[in-house]
Write a protein that holds these residues in place. Structure first.
Motif, PDB file in Angstrom:
ATOM      1  N   GLY A   1       0.790  -1.460   0.086  1.00  0.00           N
ATOM      2  CA  GLY A   1       0.061   0.003  -0.063  1.00  0.00           C
ATOM      3  C   GLY A   1       0.851   1.242   0.096  1.00  0.00           C
ATOM      4  N   ASP A   2       1.814   1.208   0.791  1.00  0.00           N
ATOM      5  CA  ASP A   2       2.819   2.506   0.758  1.00  0.00           C
ATOM      6  C   ASP A   2       4.034   2.515  -0.061  1.00  0.00           C
ATOM      7  OD1 ASP A   2       1.352   3.407   2.985  1.00  0.00           O
ATOM      8  OD2 ASP A   2       2.218   2.487   4.385  1.00  0.00           O
ATOM      9  N   GLU A   3       3.911   1.289  -1.176  1.00  0.00           N
ATOM     10  CA  GLU A   3       4.944   1.333  -2.160  1.00  0.00           C
ATOM     11  C   GLU A   3       5.143   2.449  -3.132  1.00  0.00           C
ATOM     12  OE1 GLU A   3       8.264  -0.983  -3.562  1.00  0.00           O
ATOM     13  OE2 GLU A   3       7.080  -1.173  -1.536  1.00  0.00           O
ATOM     14  N   PRO A   4       6.171   3.258  -3.195  1.00  0.00           N
ATOM     15  CA  PRO A   4       6.055   4.204  -4.396  1.00  0.00           C
ATOM     16  C   PRO A   4       5.995   3.478  -5.646  1.00  0.00           C
ATOM     17  CG  PRO A   4       8.512   4.009  -3.694  1.00  0.00           C
ATOM     18  CD  PRO A   4       7.437   3.176  -2.573  1.00  0.00           C
ATOM     19  N   ARG A   5       4.980   3.873  -6.460  1.00  0.00           N
ATOM     20  CA  ARG A   5       4.604   3.249  -7.906  1.00  0.00           C
ATOM     21  C   ARG A   5       4.573   4.241  -8.806  1.00  0.00           C
ATOM     22  NH1 ARG A   5       1.997   0.021  -4.366  1.00  0.00           N
ATOM     23  NH2 ARG A   5       0.368   1.711  -4.172  1.00  0.00           N
ATOM     24  N   ALA A   6       5.195   4.132 -10.031  1.00  0.00           N
ATOM     25  CA  ALA A   6       4.978   5.154 -11.049  1.00  0.00           C
ATOM     26  C   ALA A   6       3.629   4.977 -11.678  1.00  0.00           C
ATOM     27  CB  ALA A   6       6.104   5.058 -12.018  1.00  0.00           C
ATOM     28  N   ASN A   7       3.109   3.845 -11.791  1.00  0.00           N
ATOM     29  CA  ASN A   7       1.828   3.607 -12.208  1.00  0.00           C
ATOM     30  C   ASN A   7       0.860   2.989 -11.157  1.00  0.00           C
ATOM     31  OD1 ASN A   7       2.587   4.103 -15.251  1.00  0.00           O
ATOM     32  ND2 ASN A   7       4.056   2.865 -14.518  1.00  0.00           N
ATOM     33  N   ASP A   8      -0.554   2.904 -11.403  1.00  0.00           N
ATOM     34  CA  ASP A   8      -1.428   2.226 -10.671  1.00  0.00           C
ATOM     35  C   ASP A   8      -1.366   0.733 -11.002  1.00  0.00           C
ATOM     36  OD1 ASP A   8      -2.522   2.317 -13.089  1.00  0.00           O
ATOM     37  OD2 ASP A   8      -4.530   3.279 -12.842  1.00  0.00           O
ATOM     38  N   ALA A   9      -1.828   0.017 -10.091  1.00  0.00           N
ATOM     39  CA  ALA A   9      -1.882  -1.669 -10.152  1.00  0.00           C
ATOM     40  C   ALA A   9      -3.306  -2.016  -9.793  1.00  0.00           C
ATOM     41  CB  ALA A   9      -0.599  -1.887  -9.280  1.00  0.00           C
ATOM     42  N   CYS A  10      -3.429  -3.272  -9.935  1.00  0.00           N
ATOM     43  CA  CYS A  10      -4.692  -4.044  -9.648  1.00  0.00           C
ATOM     44  C   CYS A  10      -4.214  -5.458  -9.171  1.00  0.00           C
ATOM     45  CB  CYS A  10      -5.593  -4.295 -10.745  1.00  0.00           C
ATOM     46  SG  CYS A  10      -6.231  -2.642 -11.347  1.00  0.00           S
ATOM     47  N   VAL A  11      -4.785  -5.912  -8.275  1.00  0.00           N
ATOM     48  CA  VAL A  11      -4.725  -7.481  -7.669  1.00  0.00           C
ATOM     49  C   VAL A  11      -6.023  -8.093  -7.731  1.00  0.00           C
ATOM     50  CG1 VAL A  11      -4.429  -6.616  -5.388  1.00  0.00           C
ATOM     51  CG2 VAL A  11      -3.491  -9.173  -6.128  1.00  0.00           C
ATOM     52  N   LEU A  12      -6.013  -9.240  -8.398  1.00  0.00           N
ATOM     53  CA  LEU A  12      -7.374  -9.980  -7.896  1.00  0.00           C
ATOM     54  C   LEU A  12      -7.089 -11.491  -7.254  1.00  0.00           C
ATOM     55  CD1 LEU A  12     -10.536 -10.797  -8.850  1.00  0.00           C
ATOM     56  CD2 LEU A  12      -9.526 -11.302 -11.079  1.00  0.00           C
ATOM     57  N   ILE A  13      -7.747 -11.975  -6.263  1.00  0.00           N
ATOM     58  CA  ILE A  13      -7.241 -13.051  -5.643  1.00  0.00           C
ATOM     59  C   ILE A  13      -8.679 -13.876  -5.539  1.00  0.00           C
ATOM     60  CG2 ILE A  13      -6.772 -14.060  -3.491  1.00  0.00           C
ATOM     61  CD1 ILE A  13      -5.197 -11.486  -2.878  1.00  0.00           C
ATOM     62  N   ALA A  14      -8.380 -15.109  -5.997  1.00  0.00           N
ATOM     63  CA  ALA A  14      -9.443 -16.130  -6.311  1.00  0.00           C
ATOM     64  C   ALA A  14      -9.060 -17.492  -5.184  1.00  0.00           C
ATOM     65  CB  ALA A  14      -9.734 -16.640  -7.430  1.00  0.00           C
ATOM     66  N   ARG A  15      -9.899 -17.775  -4.508  1.00  0.00           N
ATOM     67  CA  ARG A  15      -9.908 -19.171  -3.538  1.00  0.00           C
ATOM     68  C   ARG A  15     -10.705 -20.035  -3.833  1.00  0.00           C
ATOM     69  NH1 ARG A  15      -6.951 -18.852   1.561  1.00  0.00           N
ATOM     70  NH2 ARG A  15      -7.187 -20.851   2.624  1.00  0.00           N
ATOM     71  N   VAL A  16     -10.181 -21.216  -4.087  1.00  0.00           N
ATOM     72  CA  VAL A  16     -10.968 -22.235  -4.499  1.00  0.00           C
ATOM     73  C   VAL A  16     -11.754 -22.881  -3.086  1.00  0.00           C
ATOM     74  CG1 VAL A  16     -11.301 -24.479  -5.497  1.00  0.00           C
ATOM     75  CG2 VAL A  16      -9.535 -22.863  -6.339  1.00  0.00           C
ATOM     76  N   THR A  17     -12.812 -22.898  -3.148  1.00  0.00           N
ATOM     77  CA  THR A  17     -13.856 -23.416  -2.150  1.00  0.00           C
ATOM     78  C   THR A  17     -14.171 -24.893  -2.096  1.00  0.00           C
ATOM     79  OG1 THR A  17     -15.908 -23.158  -2.926  1.00  0.00           O
ATOM     80  CG2 THR A  17     -14.861 -21.177  -1.804  1.00  0.00           C
ATOM     81  N   ALA A  18     -14.411 -25.391  -1.290  1.00  0.00           N
ATOM     82  CA  ALA A  18     -14.747 -26.886  -1.243  1.00  0.00           C
ATOM     83  C   ALA A  18     -16.052 -27.155  -1.991  1.00  0.00           C
ATOM     84  CB  ALA A  18     -15.091 -27.391   0.303  1.00  0.00           C
ATOM     85  N   ALA A  19     -16.454 -27.975  -2.668  1.00  0.00           N
ATOM     86  CA  ALA A  19     -17.424 -28.454  -3.378  1.00  0.00           C
ATOM     87  C   ALA A  19     -18.771 -28.188  -2.593  1.00  0.00           C
ATOM     88  CB  ALA A  19     -17.698 -29.801  -4.042  1.00  0.00           C
ATOM     89  N   ARG A  20     -19.875 -27.790  -3.046  1.00  0.00           N
ATOM     90  CA  ARG A  20     -21.209 -27.570  -2.110  1.00  0.00           C
ATOM     91  C   ARG A  20     -21.786 -28.722  -1.917  1.00  0.00           C
ATOM     92  NH1 ARG A  20     -23.272 -22.108  -5.342  1.00  0.00           N
ATOM     93  NH2 ARG A  20     -22.592 -23.578  -7.050  1.00  0.00           N
ATOM     94  N   ALA A  21     -22.314 -29.252  -1.021  1.00  0.00           N
ATOM     95  CA  ALA A  21     -22.965 -30.304  -0.458  1.00  0.00           C
ATOM     96  C   ALA A  21     -24.429 -30.344  -1.222  1.00  0.00           C
ATOM     97  CB  ALA A  21     -23.198 -30.453   1.134  1.00  0.00           C
TER      98      ALA A  21
END
Length: 500
Positions: free
Chosen positions: A480-500
């Motif tokens: 968050g406090d990193e000096p960046r010359a450009n903006d950035a995005c991060v997308l996180i996906a966690r695999v859940t267990a199969a639905r019963a």
């Protein structure tokens, strides 16, 4: 998510404040010393009628005016354009400074005097004898040879710009008739055609019965000074205009960004339990727990074309994509909106990631505003827990499992827009319940490779997190406090267990 910074109130501090403060202190000390000299000059003048002392007094007054002007200019430099808060980078400031320097240098060159300081000359007109006395320097200011002598009060107006002649006439009349001091400026046209601005300061000399016997004055060539002030005003107006345009463009870029990026906050589960509108209900496969975050650049003015996206498709799969265009501002965000719309449309139509990238490349080839784009596009099947993905000159997704992380092996793919007819391979990765995918635009830090290594070092914390949203918070804390010359995005996906 758009930057939390306001589009109307960017934060910036004036540069080199300590240096300017030191100059202001020096100017104040000079002003104090000059006041002492002026007091001595006035005291001497009260007991004598010496023309040299009158000249010294007038020069002191001119010096006082100039130091006061210098103090005001330094105060303005220290505080910046307070009435119009700046949002500009070093390039804009350099352009403004260059404009002042260029305008002043051009004026000096036109005057034929280079960067020499302002010149001062003296004159006295004796009304009883009609004698005119001009200093050699004043003759040179008017472009006259010192041997030609000075101009009479009747001749002087013919050398003055017609628009400024009333100013000179009023000053001379007030001095001769009412005994008022002279203090004003006018422009003169010299013999060689050069135009100079002259500041005139003086007062009447009275005889024993109080009548005006003579008039003396000190005239200073302030052409360079006025050209510099005009250049400062013009460049300041230009800079303010540029800032207004930049703020307007930034607001538009932010609005486009907010309208296009996914509106969801917090975590999202896909496929949703109610499924894609109009499609069959989803099977009880392993869904994805999703969260994303937008990290602005160190300069709030540099809104770029980075995006993240997650979308449920009609067949129950989930589209995952991140990417970014080169450039900044409205052009980049509008280009991002076009590409993201194309990605969604082709994915909904059933086009797989590899062919999808190829068609995006074709779209950029015929675009009126070509640019280079790096992107990752994947489609996750919850029934088989497989990710089918392709990339275009972009960092590979990171897979975290059992406390460790690694980048997926990238299929071939060049930057979108780099070459026509490029082919994009695709790869398949089988995931396990609890696996974590991190897709990022590669600009979380100035060093893209270093950013990947730092993300992988977060593996113990990410795999121990209770959900995708907690993972996003972990990444935001790390970068968050990193000096960046450009903006950035991060997308996180966690695999859940199969639905019963």
């Amino acid at each position: 998510m758009p930057s939390p910074r306001s589009a109307d109130h960017p934060a910036v501090s004036p540069p080199q404040r300590d240096t300017v403060d030191a100059l202001i202190s020096q100017t104040q000390r000079l002003r104090g010393g000059l006041d002492a000299v002026r007091r001595d000059t006035v005291a001497d003048l009260s007991s004598t009628d010496d023309a040299q002392l009158r000249w010294q007094r007038a020069v002191c007054e001119l010096a006082v005016h100039q130091l006061d002007d210098l103090g005001r200019h330094l105060d303005e430099l220290r505080e910046g354009l307070a009435a119009d808060p700046p949002e500009t980078d070093a390039e804009t400031a350099a352009e403004a400074a260059a404009a002042v320097t260029a305008a002043t240098a051009a004026g000096c060159a036109a005057d034929g005097r280079g960067s020499s300081p302002s010149r001062v000359g003296s004159a006295e007109w004796n009304l009883l004898t009609d004698e005119v006395t001009w200093s050699d320097e004043l003759c040179r200011i008017f472009g006259r040879h010192p041997g030609d002598g000075g101009l009479t009060l009747d001749e002087l107006p013919s050398w003055v710009f017609s628009e400024d002649q009333p100013i000179l006439t009023a000053m001379v009349t007030d001095c001769l008739v009412d005994g008022k001091p002279i203090d004003g400026e006018f422009r003169v046209v010299c013999v060689d055609g050069a135009v100079r601005t002259v500041h005139m300061a003086g007062e009447p000399v009275l005889d024993s019965d109080g009548s005006t016997a003579a008039m003396w004055a000190v005239l200073r060539d302030v052409s360079e000074l006025r050209r510099g002030e005009r250049a400062v005003r013009e460049s300041r107006d230009t800079l303010r205009h540029q800032r207004r345009i930049a703020r307007t463009e930034r607001r538009l870029a932010v609005e486009v960004q907010e309208a296009v990026l996914p509106p969801w906050r917090g975590s999202l589960r896909l496929p949703a339990r109610d499924g894609f509108p109009g499609a069959e209900p989803p099977d009880d496969g392993a869904a994805l727990d999703l969260a994303a975050h937008y990290l602005p650049s160190e300069s709030s003015a540099r809104i770029g074309g980075d995006w993240y996206d997650a979308l449920e498709l009609p067949d129950g799969r989930t589209l995952l994509s991140v990417g970014g265009l080169t450039g900044h501002g409205v052009t980049a965000t509008c280009g991002m909106a076009m590409l993201l719309g194309a990605v969604r449309g082709m994915a909904v139509a059933g086009i797989e990631p590899g062919p999808l990238m190829g068609r995006l490349n074709q779209l950029l080839a015929v675009s009126s505003q070509p640019s280079l784009v790096g992107a990752v596009c994947g489609q996750y099947d919850p029934d088989t827990r497989t990710l089918l993905w392709a990339q275009a000159g972009h960092p590979a997704p990171l897979l975290f499992r059992d406390g460790t992380g690694r980048p997926l092996r990238s299929p071939d793919g060049v930057l979108l827009g780099a070459t026509t007819g490029a082919a994009y391979a695709q790869a398949e990765e089988r995931l396990e319940p609890g696996d974590l995918l991190v897709l990022h635009t590669g600009r979380l830090a100035r060093d893209a490779e270093g950013a990947t290594e730092r993300l992988l070092a977060l593996a113990p914390r990410l795999t121990a997190a209770h959900g995708a949203q907690e993972c996003v918070r972990t990444v935001a804390e790390a970068f968050g406090d990193e000096p960046r010359a450009n903006d950035a995005c991060v997308l996180i996906a966690r695999v859940t267990a199969a639905r019963a």
